[in-house]
Every structure is written in structure tokens, then in C-alpha cells.
Design a protein around this motif. Structure first.
Motif, PDB file in Angstrom:
ATOM      1  N   ASP A  73       0.827  -1.210   0.000  1.00 21.63           N
ATOM      2  CA  ASP A  73       0.000   0.000   0.000  1.00 21.63           C
ATOM      3  C   ASP A  73       0.862   1.260   0.000  1.00 21.63           C
ATOM      4  OD1 ASP A  73      -2.339  -1.504   0.019  1.00 21.63           O
ATOM      5  OD2 ASP A  73      -2.485  -1.474   2.205  1.00 21.63           O
ATOM      6  N   ARG A  74       1.943   1.262   0.772  1.00 20.88           N
ATOM      7  CA  ARG A  74       2.827   2.435   0.826  1.00 20.88           C
ATOM      8  C   ARG A  74       3.475   2.713  -0.519  1.00 20.88           C
ATOM      9  NH1 ARG A  74       5.626   0.388   6.123  1.00 20.88           N
ATOM     10  NH2 ARG A  74       3.702   0.227   7.278  1.00 20.88           N
ATOM     11  N   PHE A  75       3.871   1.653  -1.220  1.00 18.89           N
ATOM     12  CA  PHE A  75       4.490   1.834  -2.531  1.00 18.89           C
ATOM     13  C   PHE A  75       3.443   2.218  -3.581  1.00 18.89           C
ATOM     14  CE2 PHE A  75       8.180   0.020  -0.655  1.00 18.89           C
ATOM     15  CZ  PHE A  75       9.254   0.173  -1.528  1.00 18.89           C
ATOM     16  N   GLY A  76       2.261   1.609  -3.498  1.00 15.29           N
ATOM     17  CA  GLY A  76       1.189   1.920  -4.439  1.00 15.29           C
ATOM     18  C   GLY A  76       1.521   1.577  -5.888  1.00 15.29           C
ATOM     19  N   LEU A  77       2.230   0.495  -6.108  1.00 15.73           N
ATOM     20  CA  LEU A  77       2.611   0.112  -7.466  1.00 15.73           C
ATOM     21  C   LEU A  77       1.447  -0.547  -8.194  1.00 15.73           C
ATOM     22  CD1 LEU A  77       6.142  -1.414  -6.750  1.00 15.73           C
ATOM     23  CD2 LEU A  77       5.573   0.923  -7.460  1.00 15.73           C
ATOM     24  N   PRO A  78       1.372  -0.368  -9.511  1.00 16.11           N
ATOM     25  CA  PRO A  78       0.299  -0.991 -10.290  1.00 16.11           C
ATOM     26  C   PRO A  78       0.616  -2.449 -10.632  1.00 16.11           C
ATOM     27  CG  PRO A  78       1.676   0.320 -11.734  1.00 16.11           C
ATOM     28  CD  PRO A  78       2.212   0.504 -10.329  1.00 16.11           C
ATOM     29  N   LEU A  79       0.932  -3.216  -9.598  1.00 19.50           N
ATOM     30  CA  LEU A  79       1.299  -4.619  -9.758  1.00 19.50           C
ATOM     31  C   LEU A  79       0.478  -5.461  -8.793  1.00 19.50           C
ATOM     32  CD1 LEU A  79       5.191  -4.144  -9.625  1.00 19.50           C
ATOM     33  CD2 LEU A  79       3.809  -4.432 -11.692  1.00 19.50           C
ATOM     34  N   ASP A  80       0.309  -6.728  -9.145  1.00 21.36           N
ATOM     35  CA  ASP A  80      -0.351  -7.652  -8.240  1.00 21.36           C
ATOM     36  C   ASP A  80       0.473  -7.741  -6.949  1.00 21.36           C
ATOM     37  OD1 ASP A  80      -0.655 -10.575  -7.112  1.00 21.36           O
ATOM     38  OD2 ASP A  80      -2.418 -10.208  -8.375  1.00 21.36           O
ATOM     39  N   PRO A  81      -0.184  -7.770  -5.786  1.00 21.64           N
ATOM     40  CA  PRO A  81       0.571  -7.838  -4.529  1.00 21.64           C
ATOM     41  C   PRO A  81       1.492  -9.051  -4.400  1.00 21.64           C
ATOM     42  CG  PRO A  81      -1.709  -7.258  -4.110  1.00 21.64           C
ATOM     43  CD  PRO A  81      -1.610  -7.624  -5.566  1.00 21.64           C
ATOM     44  N   SER A  82       1.227 -10.109  -5.148  1.00 25.86           N
ATOM     45  CA  SER A  82       2.089 -11.296  -5.082  1.00 25.86           C
ATOM     46  C   SER A  82       3.309 -11.177  -5.997  1.00 25.86           C
ATOM     47  CB  SER A  82       1.298 -12.553  -5.441  1.00 25.86           C
ATOM     48  OG  SER A  82       0.905 -12.496  -6.805  1.00 25.86           O
ATOM     49  N   ASP A  83       3.370 -10.145  -6.800  1.00 22.20           N
ATOM     50  CA  ASP A  83       4.441  -9.958  -7.781  1.00 22.20           C
ATOM     51  C   ASP A  83       5.776  -9.708  -7.087  1.00 22.20           C
ATOM     52  OD1 ASP A  83       5.985  -9.313 -10.022  1.00 22.20           O
ATOM     53  OD2 ASP A  83       4.393  -8.100 -10.922  1.00 22.20           O
ATOM     54  N   THR A  84       6.801 -10.435  -7.525  1.00 27.45           N
ATOM     55  CA  THR A  84       8.149 -10.222  -6.995  1.00 27.45           C
ATOM     56  C   THR A  84       9.085  -9.653  -8.055  1.00 27.45           C
ATOM     57  OG1 THR A  84       8.885 -12.452  -7.544  1.00 27.45           O
ATOM     58  CG2 THR A  84       7.942 -12.112  -5.317  1.00 27.45           C
ATOM     59  N   GLY A  85       8.607  -9.511  -9.269  1.00 29.25           N
ATOM     60  CA  GLY A  85       9.424  -8.953 -10.338  1.00 29.25           C
ATOM     61  C   GLY A  85       9.990  -9.962 -11.319  1.00 29.25           C
ATOM     62  N   TYR A  86       9.879 -11.256 -11.013  1.00 29.43           N
ATOM     63  CA  TYR A  86      10.386 -12.254 -11.952  1.00 29.43           C
ATOM     64  C   TYR A  86       9.661 -12.142 -13.278  1.00 29.43           C
ATOM     65  CZ  TYR A  86      13.254 -14.815  -8.604  1.00 29.43           C
ATOM     66  OH  TYR A  86      14.225 -15.188  -7.710  1.00 29.43           O
ATOM     67  N   GLY A  87      10.435 -12.075 -14.370  1.00 27.69           N
ATOM     68  CA  GLY A  87       9.861 -12.044 -15.702  1.00 27.69           C
ATOM     69  C   GLY A  87       9.229 -10.728 -16.089  1.00 27.69           C
ATOM     70  N   HIS A  88       9.533  -9.667 -15.387  1.00 29.69           N
ATOM     71  CA  HIS A  88       8.938  -8.378 -15.705  1.00 29.69           C
ATOM     72  C   HIS A  88       9.314  -7.903 -17.106  1.00 29.69           C
ATOM     73  CE1 HIS A  88       7.563  -6.207 -11.773  1.00 29.69           C
ATOM     74  NE2 HIS A  88       6.851  -7.287 -12.064  1.00 29.69           N
ATOM     75  N   THR A  89       8.338  -7.304 -17.769  1.00 34.42           N
ATOM     76  CA  THR A  89       8.565  -6.647 -19.049  1.00 34.42           C
ATOM     77  C   THR A  89       9.199  -5.280 -18.791  1.00 34.42           C
ATOM     78  OG1 THR A  89       6.440  -5.521 -19.026  1.00 34.42           O
ATOM     79  CG2 THR A  89       6.483  -7.750 -19.991  1.00 34.42           C
ATOM     80  N   SER A  90       9.635  -4.652 -19.834  1.00 37.76           N
ATOM     81  CA  SER A  90      10.211  -3.309 -19.710  1.00 37.76           C
ATOM     82  C   SER A  90       9.192  -2.331 -19.121  1.00 37.76           C
ATOM     83  CB  SER A  90      10.692  -2.814 -21.077  1.00 37.76           C
ATOM     84  OG  SER A  90      11.317  -1.562 -20.953  1.00 37.76           O
ATOM     85  N   ASP A  91       7.935  -2.452 -19.518  1.00 34.66           N
ATOM     86  CA  ASP A  91       6.886  -1.570 -18.982  1.00 34.66           C
ATOM     87  C   ASP A  91       6.658  -1.811 -17.495  1.00 34.66           C
ATOM     88  OD1 ASP A  91       6.506  -0.347 -21.431  1.00 34.66           O
ATOM     89  OD2 ASP A  91       4.757  -1.574 -21.973  1.00 34.66           O
ATOM     90  N   GLN A  92       6.715  -3.049 -17.064  1.00 33.86           N
ATOM     91  CA  GLN A  92       6.551  -3.341 -15.642  1.00 33.86           C
ATOM     92  C   GLN A  92       7.729  -2.812 -14.828  1.00 33.86           C
ATOM     93  OE1 GLN A  92       5.887  -7.557 -16.418  1.00 33.86           O
ATOM     94  NE2 GLN A  92       3.939  -7.428 -15.295  1.00 33.86           N
ATOM     95  N   VAL A  93       8.929  -2.915 -15.370  1.00 33.36           N
ATOM     96  CA  VAL A  93      10.093  -2.344 -14.694  1.00 33.36           C
ATOM     97  C   VAL A  93       9.898  -0.837 -14.544  1.00 33.36           C
ATOM     98  CG1 VAL A  93      12.575  -1.852 -14.921  1.00 33.36           C
ATOM     99  CG2 VAL A  93      11.710  -4.154 -15.404  1.00 33.36           C
ATOM    100  N   ALA A  94       9.454  -0.186 -15.609  1.00 34.39           N
ATOM    101  CA  ALA A  94       9.243   1.264 -15.582  1.00 34.39           C
ATOM    102  C   ALA A  94       8.167   1.666 -14.584  1.00 34.39           C
ATOM    103  CB  ALA A  94       8.870   1.766 -16.977  1.00 34.39           C
ATOM    104  N   ALA A  95       7.241   0.767 -14.292  1.00 33.15           N
ATOM    105  CA  ALA A  95       6.152   1.075 -13.356  1.00 33.15           C
ATOM    106  C   ALA A  95       6.610   1.112 -11.903  1.00 33.15           C
ATOM    107  CB  ALA A  95       5.023   0.054 -13.513  1.00 33.15           C
ATOM    108  N   VAL A  96       7.788   0.581 -11.623  1.00 34.96           N
ATOM    109  CA  VAL A  96       8.292   0.587 -10.248  1.00 34.96           C
ATOM    110  C   VAL A  96       8.966   1.936 -10.004  1.00 34.96           C
ATOM    111  CG1 VAL A  96       9.783  -0.525  -8.547  1.00 34.96           C
ATOM    112  CG2 VAL A  96       8.510  -1.915 -10.194  1.00 34.96           C
ATOM    113  N   GLN A  97       8.147   2.869  -9.540  1.00 33.87           N
ATOM    114  CA  GLN A  97       8.572   4.226  -9.215  1.00 33.87           C
ATOM    115  C   GLN A  97       8.406   4.408  -7.711  1.00 33.87           C
ATOM    116  OE1 GLN A  97       9.456   6.748 -11.572  1.00 33.87           O
ATOM    117  NE2 GLN A  97       9.476   5.101 -13.080  1.00 33.87           N
ATOM    118  N   VAL A  98       9.372   5.083  -7.098  1.00 34.43           N
ATOM    119  CA  VAL A  98       9.295   5.321  -5.658  1.00 34.43           C
ATOM    120  C   VAL A  98       9.474   6.808  -5.366  1.00 34.43           C
ATOM    121  CG1 VAL A  98      10.059   3.000  -5.018  1.00 34.43           C
ATOM    122  CG2 VAL A  98      11.736   4.801  -5.283  1.00 34.43           C
TER     123      VAL A  98
END
Length: 169
Positions: A73-98
Motif C-alpha cells: 500500500d505504501r508503494f502503491g505500485l500498479p502490480l499484483d501484490p504477489s508480484d516479486t518482479g520475476y519475468g517483468h517486461t520493460s513496462d513493468q520495470v518502468a512502473a516501479v517508481q518510488v
């Protein structure tokens, strides 16, 4: 030296490197990517912490800090809460903003505290216990912990490399 002390030392070194790598950076610097498909510092540190949180909490039979500790909740990322980043696409990597390095450090420190509490209780005799039979050969506790340490060390090293590029630019 016991296994518990050795494992604790390894995770302490990762924590120290996380602090040195992300401390003092701006959100823009944390999001910097060497090229359009490269991983950012934010993604690398988030991912290594998610993997550590996911894997060690499972070994400890405990809840993940990401979901149960409110970090998702604090990060508020547009990812499933179970997501650990394995197999992320370039767009998913870009979505990890802090919003700040403190957010990454806070999450990592929370996971680190749970990790060292758990590994501090691990005995030499525990290391041979099979924890995952889906692999050939089956994965033992010792192998899983070394795998997590290896993954975290590789990713924090990559993040430090990107920081070095930023500092020289």
C-alpha cells in the motif's frame, strides 16, 4: 562460526549495500535506466527485497512484510501484490517508481529484520532439510538461503553499478 552467524553476516552486508546504493538519491535518479529496457535502481532494490521477503517468509512460516506489513500500500505500485518482479517486461520495470530512497530502505530494513531473526535460529542441522521438492534435486534450506543471498547480492551490485554511472554522468 555457526551457520546462523554466517547467514546473518551475508544478509547484513546486503543491507549495508542497499543503504549505500540508494541513500541520497532523488526519485528521478532511482528511476534512471541505462537504456529503455534496462532495470532501474528502484526496480533492482525493490525486486531483491521482494524476493527476500517472499522466500524467507515462506521458509519461516511467516507473513510477508509486503502484503501483511502494509508495504504494498505504501508503494502503491500498479502490480499484483504477489508480484516479486520475476519475468517483468520493460513496462513493468518502468512502473516501479518510488517517492524517495527512504521508502526502499524502510521496506528493505523491515525485511532484513525478519530475515536475520529467522536465520539467527537456523542450526547447522537444519540446512539439509528439503524445502522444495519441485526441483531435481530437491532444494534444501541451505541451498534456498544461498540462492536468496546470491540473487540479492547480484541485484544490489547491479544497482550500485547504475548509481556509479549516474555519478559519472
Amino acid at each position: 562460526m555457526t551457520s546462523a552467524l554466517l547467514l546473518t553476516d551475508a544478509f547484513d552486508r546486503i543491507r549495508q549495500q542497499v543503504h549505500q546504493t540508494v541513500g541520497g538519491l532523488t526519485p528521478r535518479q532511482l528511476a534512471y535506466r541505462v537504456d529503455a529496457d534496462a532495470n532501474s535502481i528502484a526496480w533492482l532494490v525493490w525486486h531483491l527485497t521482494r524476493v527476500q521477503d517472499d522466500h524467507v517468509s515462506e521458509l519461516a512460516g511467516a507473513a510477508q512484510a509486503w502484503t501483511d506489513g502494509g508495504w504494498a500500500d505504501r508503494f502503491g505500485l500498479p502490480l499484483d501484490p504477489s508480484d516479486t518482479g520475476y519475468g517483468h517486461t520493460s513496462d513493468q520495470v518502468a512502473a516501479v517508481q518510488v517517492e524517495s530512497p527512504d521508502l526502499l530502505i524502510g521496506y528493505h530494513d523491515t525485511v532484513h529484520a525478519a530475515t536475520v531473526e529467522y536465520v539467527g535460529s537456523v542450526t547447522d542441522g537444519d540446512l539439509g532439510r528439503v524445502v522444495d521438492r519441485s526441483w531435481t534435486p530437491p532444494v534444501t534450506l541451505g541451498v534456498r538461503l544461498i540462492s536468496v543471498i546470491n540473487d540479492c547480492t547480484e541485484h544490489v551490485g547491479q544497482a550500485a553499478f547504475v548509481r556509479g554511472i549516474l555519478q559519472r554522468a
